[in-house]
Scaffold this active site. Structure first.
Site, PDB file in Angstrom:
ATOM      1  N   SER A   1       0.819  -1.211   0.000  1.00  0.00           N
ATOM      2  CA  SER A   1       0.000   0.000   0.000  1.00  0.00           C
ATOM      3  C   SER A   1       0.855   1.263   0.000  1.00  0.00           C
ATOM      4  O   SER A   1       1.562   1.546  -0.953  1.00  0.00           O
ATOM      5  CB  SER A   1      -0.950  -0.032   1.198  1.00  0.00           C
ATOM      6  OG  SER A   1      -1.903   0.998   1.130  1.00  0.00           O
TER       7      SER A   1
ATOM      8  N   ASP B   1      -2.502   6.429  -3.551  1.00  0.00           N
ATOM      9  CA  ASP B   1      -1.347   5.770  -2.944  1.00  0.00           C
ATOM     10  C   ASP B   1      -0.914   4.607  -3.826  1.00  0.00           C
ATOM     11  O   ASP B   1      -1.482   4.368  -4.897  1.00  0.00           O
ATOM     12  CB  ASP B   1      -1.653   5.322  -1.509  1.00  0.00           C
ATOM     13  CG  ASP B   1      -2.671   4.199  -1.442  1.00  0.00           C
ATOM     14  OD1 ASP B   1      -3.471   4.048  -2.387  1.00  0.00           O
ATOM     15  OD2 ASP B   1      -2.676   3.466  -0.434  1.00  0.00           O
TER      16      ASP B   1
ATOM     17  N   ASP C   1      -1.185   1.398  -3.974  1.00  0.00           N
ATOM     18  CA  ASP C   1      -2.075   0.341  -4.469  1.00  0.00           C
ATOM     19  C   ASP C   1      -3.454   0.862  -4.851  1.00  0.00           C
ATOM     20  O   ASP C   1      -4.339   0.085  -5.180  1.00  0.00           O
ATOM     21  CB  ASP C   1      -2.192  -0.803  -3.455  1.00  0.00           C
ATOM     22  CG  ASP C   1      -3.023  -0.448  -2.237  1.00  0.00           C
ATOM     23  OD1 ASP C   1      -3.044   0.735  -1.854  1.00  0.00           O
ATOM     24  OD2 ASP C   1      -3.647  -1.349  -1.654  1.00  0.00           O
TER      25      ASP C   1
ATOM     26  N   ASP D   1      -5.993   2.333  -3.258  1.00  0.00           N
ATOM     27  CA  ASP D   1      -7.223   2.225  -2.473  1.00  0.00           C
ATOM     28  C   ASP D   1      -7.497   3.469  -1.634  1.00  0.00           C
ATOM     29  O   ASP D   1      -8.466   3.515  -0.885  1.00  0.00           O
ATOM     30  CB  ASP D   1      -7.237   0.964  -1.604  1.00  0.00           C
ATOM     31  CG  ASP D   1      -6.145   0.952  -0.533  1.00  0.00           C
ATOM     32  OD1 ASP D   1      -5.321   1.892  -0.498  1.00  0.00           O
ATOM     33  OD2 ASP D   1      -6.122  -0.004   0.258  1.00  0.00           O
TER      34      ASP D   1
END
Length: 450
Positions: A101, A243, A245, A247
């Site tokens: 992440s 960010d 990833d 999400d």
């Protein structure tokens, strides 16, 4: 006690326990064992972000899954919510995301979605750990034509792009909008620019040149200043920063002022209330959200429900109580009527649709909420120490809470993904809360120094 899983999957420095290829292969075997269904085809989706270490972990997970007689379908770099979508769209048994992440490139992680697109419940994660450490799978070895195979899904990105565009109201386009997009050199780089440009926007791209080591580095949702400067310099209408990833979302308005997840939640909740689509007139947020969000929801005639920190706890609360919208100050925004997890691109589309419908700038919409002064400080620890066992800490915390009274609050918690203790103080006097936060941080540092 958990041995592998934290608040958002398994996470750590790549090639150091627990983020080793040995553990990744065992995780793959355990997931396959749990979700395997003899009555239907068995498939697990594997996606990743742009970290260098994703290659080795992808191969290890694939080997583990195939060794248990389940097929692995590889989609390559794709945002975490995209993996959730593809998992449900293809009726797969599970979906796995290789990503840390917002963490720096040397870290990596493994997140798992059930066939319904939701993150695994705590008990299933504990079952996976039990299978790995009890050696229960050691004797289970499908052979010959019973082993699984691996293949790539070449059009996963295109499918996800179409899904996102369909989440934008069909009566609107983004013609006339100039949007600065910062993809953090992460998983959104091959998706976000296409979504917004195909809907008609003029797109200026940042963070779209991943090299395996520059994910989240001085860019994206963690470092939105670059995006904000670009918006101001170019006179763009809005900036969207994701960010690594994809999400979470952090936004800036047309003046280059940062707009965090709390403000975006307030704007979206207000619109959903007007459309009578905010179920039970309730917004779900975490203990980190600003007190100003509570005031804004009360003024709208709605409610705010708080959960522990972590988007999974927001989603669990929403599912259990029948709510439809929630999120985190950090930019995780969950529109359950559209998707089962936080989705930065989808959240950006919802925000732009409101701007289009209301014919207002983001700075005008953001007036729906006024923040209480809030400071957040992180103390990096050499080892994990339970906060309540730190010498003098309980007494200091009690004294400072009494000093703040009802006009503020203090939240101290360990990070679920990094060796940090986070100290958040909120109140009416900015100087006072900063002093209080510094005092608490110093007590923690003294304990860590021994």
């Amino acid at each position: 006690m958990r041995k592998l899983f934290g608040t958002d999957g398994i996470r750590g420095v790549a090639n150091i326990y627990p983020m080793t290829i040995e553990i990744a292969m065992q995780v793959g075997r355990a997931i396959a064992f749990i979700v395997k269904d003899k009555a239907k085809g068995n498939r697990i989706i594997i996606g990743k972000d742009t970290r260098l270490s994703c290659y080795m972990l992808e191969n290890a997970l694939t080997a583990g899954i195939c060794s248990m007689g389940v097929d692995a379908l590889l989609v390559g770099p794709l945002p975490t919510p995209g993996i959730s979508f593809i998992t449900t769209s293809m009726r797969a048994n599970a979906g796995v995301v290789i990503s840390a992440s917002h963490n720096p490139f040397q870290d990596n992680g493994i997140k798992i979605f059930s066939s319904d697109g939701f993150k695994l419940p705590d008990q299933v994660e504990l079952d996976i750990e039990d299978l790995i450490f009890s050696q229960k799978m050691a004797a289970l070895r499908p052979v010959a034509d019973e082993v699984g195979k691996a293949s790539r899904i070449d059009d996963a990105k295109g499918r996800y792009i179409v899904f996102l565009k369909n989440a934008f109201p069909k009566k609107y386009t983004l013609d006339g909008f100039h949007i600065v997009i910062d993809c953090a050199n992460g998983a959104t780089y091959g998706v976000a620019p296409y979504v917004f440009s195909e809907l008609g926007a003029k797109v200026t791209k940042l963070g779209v040149d991943p090299d395996g080591t520059n994910i989240n580095k001085d860019c994206g949702a963690l470092h939105p200043q670059l995006m904000a400067r670009k918006v101001k310099d170019l006179g763009a209408d809005i900036g969207l920063a994701f960010d690594g990833d994809g999400d979470r979302l952090i936004v800036c308005d047309e003046h280059g002022e940062i707009v965090d997840g709390d403000h975006i939640m307030a704007i979206c909740a207000q619109e959903l209330m007007k459309q009578r689509k905010l179920k039970k007139k309730t917004l779900v947020a975490t203990s980190m959200s600003n007190m100003g969000l509570e005031v804004a929801m009360e003024r709208m005639g709605g409610n705010l429900v708080r959960t522990d920190v972590g988007d999974r706890y927001v989603v669990e609360c929403m599912r259990k109580k029948g709510y439809s919208f929630g999120g985190e100050q950090s930019g995780h925004l969950v529109f359950l009527d559209h998707i089962t997890t936080g989705d930065g691109i989808l959240a950006g589309l919802q925000l732009l649709a409101i701007m289009k419908k209301r014919k207002k700038t983001l700075s005008e919409l953001a007036n729906v909420m006024e923040c209480f002064p809030q400071t957040l400080k992180n103390v990096r620890m050499s080892s994990k120490i339970p906060v309540d066992t730190i010498p003098d800490f309980p007494q200091t915390l009690k004294k400072l809470e009494q000093k703040l009274g009802k006009s503020g609050r203090i939240l101290v918690r360990p990070s679920g993904t990094e060796p940090l203790i986070r100290v958040m103080v909120e109140g009416q006097d900015e100087t006072e809360i900063d002093t209080i936060a510094d005092e608490l941080c110093e007590v923690i540092r003294r304990a860590d120094r021994g």
